[in-house]
Design an enzyme around this catalytic site. Structure first.
Site, PDB file in Angstrom:
ATOM      1  N   ASP A  29      37.425  24.441  33.656  1.00 39.11           N
ATOM      2  CA  ASP A  29      38.039  25.185  34.762  1.00 39.11           C
ATOM      3  C   ASP A  29      39.444  25.681  34.385  1.00 39.11           C
ATOM      4  O   ASP A  29      40.129  25.047  33.597  1.00 39.11           O
ATOM      5  CB  ASP A  29      38.113  24.261  35.989  1.00 39.11           C
ATOM      6  CG  ASP A  29      38.363  25.051  37.258  1.00 39.11           C
ATOM      7  OD1 ASP A  29      38.248  26.297  37.244  1.00 39.11           O
ATOM      8  OD2 ASP A  29      38.690  24.425  38.285  1.00 39.11           O
ATOM      9  N   ASN A  77      28.514  31.118  40.550  1.00 41.74           N
ATOM     10  CA  ASN A  77      29.280  32.107  39.786  1.00 41.74           C
ATOM     11  C   ASN A  77      28.676  33.519  39.836  1.00 41.74           C
ATOM     12  O   ASN A  77      29.348  34.500  39.489  1.00 41.74           O
ATOM     13  CB  ASN A  77      29.446  31.685  38.317  1.00 41.74           C
ATOM     14  CG  ASN A  77      30.420  30.541  38.127  1.00 41.74           C
ATOM     15  OD1 ASN A  77      30.332  29.786  37.166  1.00 41.74           O
ATOM     16  ND2 ASN A  77      31.377  30.387  39.040  1.00 41.74           N
TER      17      ASN A  77
END
Ligand code: FPP
Length: 249
Positions: A29, A77
């Protein structure tokens, strides 16, 4: 030796090689924030993120950790701008094209956690080729979570289990935690001992929900593009400082 070299060997010396985790999972991340901080497009963050993928796969392999799972693309995503999705898929294809031979020579087996059907044709074929080429390798397993969602994995597992019960391959009373593992992408693999999330966020984000029941979490404040071997070593040292009780005393 330079300053970084000294620091890295100092950290390496603090790691107990006999107490390494067997399975490390990482939520990669912070690529976007890394880029923003440098006034670069988000895609530059992903590109630098791939450099850390290469570095961390190598460092994990050198330590002899047999399972590494990287969260590369979640089912959520797909909601990102098309340009960013295209770049992520392109980076995956480039990574496999460039690294596959090295990974194969190093006896690394590539597994994908996630449903490949929804991937565009090029990454899908590249990934299938990587799985096929490395399927007999047994030094290290590199799991790439791609189009992966933990709840989805469990629901799909339940559906397959129900159909096995229907045809009589499984008896209802036989179903237990161990049997259900066979319906997950991580079938035949140990659960992660350690889950690392860089970038300062402290969430699980739908990652390996069934498998992380007793996993130790280590959070790091650096963004993924800054997550070097040194950061990996620090995370391993923190992991080794924990007392794992698995619900006992
Ligand atoms: C999270 O950062 C990162 C991703 C969604 C993608 C991770 C992918 C790679 C590192 C490259 C491709 C992978 C392989 C295996 C070659 P973010 O974009 O959510 O960052 P932010 O939270 O700062 O916006």
């Amino acid at each position: 030796m330079n300053k970084d070299g000294t620091k890295i060997s100092f950290l390496l010396n603090k790691i107990d090689i006999d107490k390494l985790p067997k399975h490390v999972a990482i939520i990669m991340d912070g690529n976007g924030r890394w880029a923003k901080k440098r006034l670069l497009p988000r895609t530059a963050g992903h590109r630098e993120g791939v450099e850390r993928v290469k570095e961390i796969v190598e460092a994990t392999g050198n330590l002899g950790i047999p399972y590494l799972t990287l969260y590369a693309f979640s089912t959520e995503n797909w909601g990102r701008p098309k340009e960013e999705i295209d770049t992520l898929m392109k980076l995956l294809v480039e990574y496999l094209k460039k690294e596959l031979n090295t990974l194969h020579m190093n006896n690394v087996r590539i597994n994908i956690l996630g449903n490949l059907d929804k991937l565009p044709a090029l990454p899908r074929e590249e990934v299938k080729n990587a799985i096929e080429k490395t399927k007999n390798n047994d030094k290290m397993n590199l799991n790439i979570a791609l189009n992966y969602g933990g709840r989805n994995e469990i629901i799909d597992g339940i559906k397959s289990l129900i159909s096995d019960v229907r045809v009589g391959d499984v008896i209802l009373d036989e179903i237990d935690e161990e049997l259900f593992r066979n319906y997950l992408f991580t079938k035949d693999q140990p659960d992660p001992d350690l889950l690392i999330r860089p970038s300062g966020e402290k969430r699980v984000s739908n990652f390996l929900l069934y498998q992380i029941a007793y996993t130790e979490f280590v959070f790091s404040d650096v963004y993924w593009p800054e997550f070097t071997t040194e950061e990996l070593y620090k995370s391993l040292i923190e992991y080794q400082s924990r007392k794992r009780r698995f619900g006992g005393i």
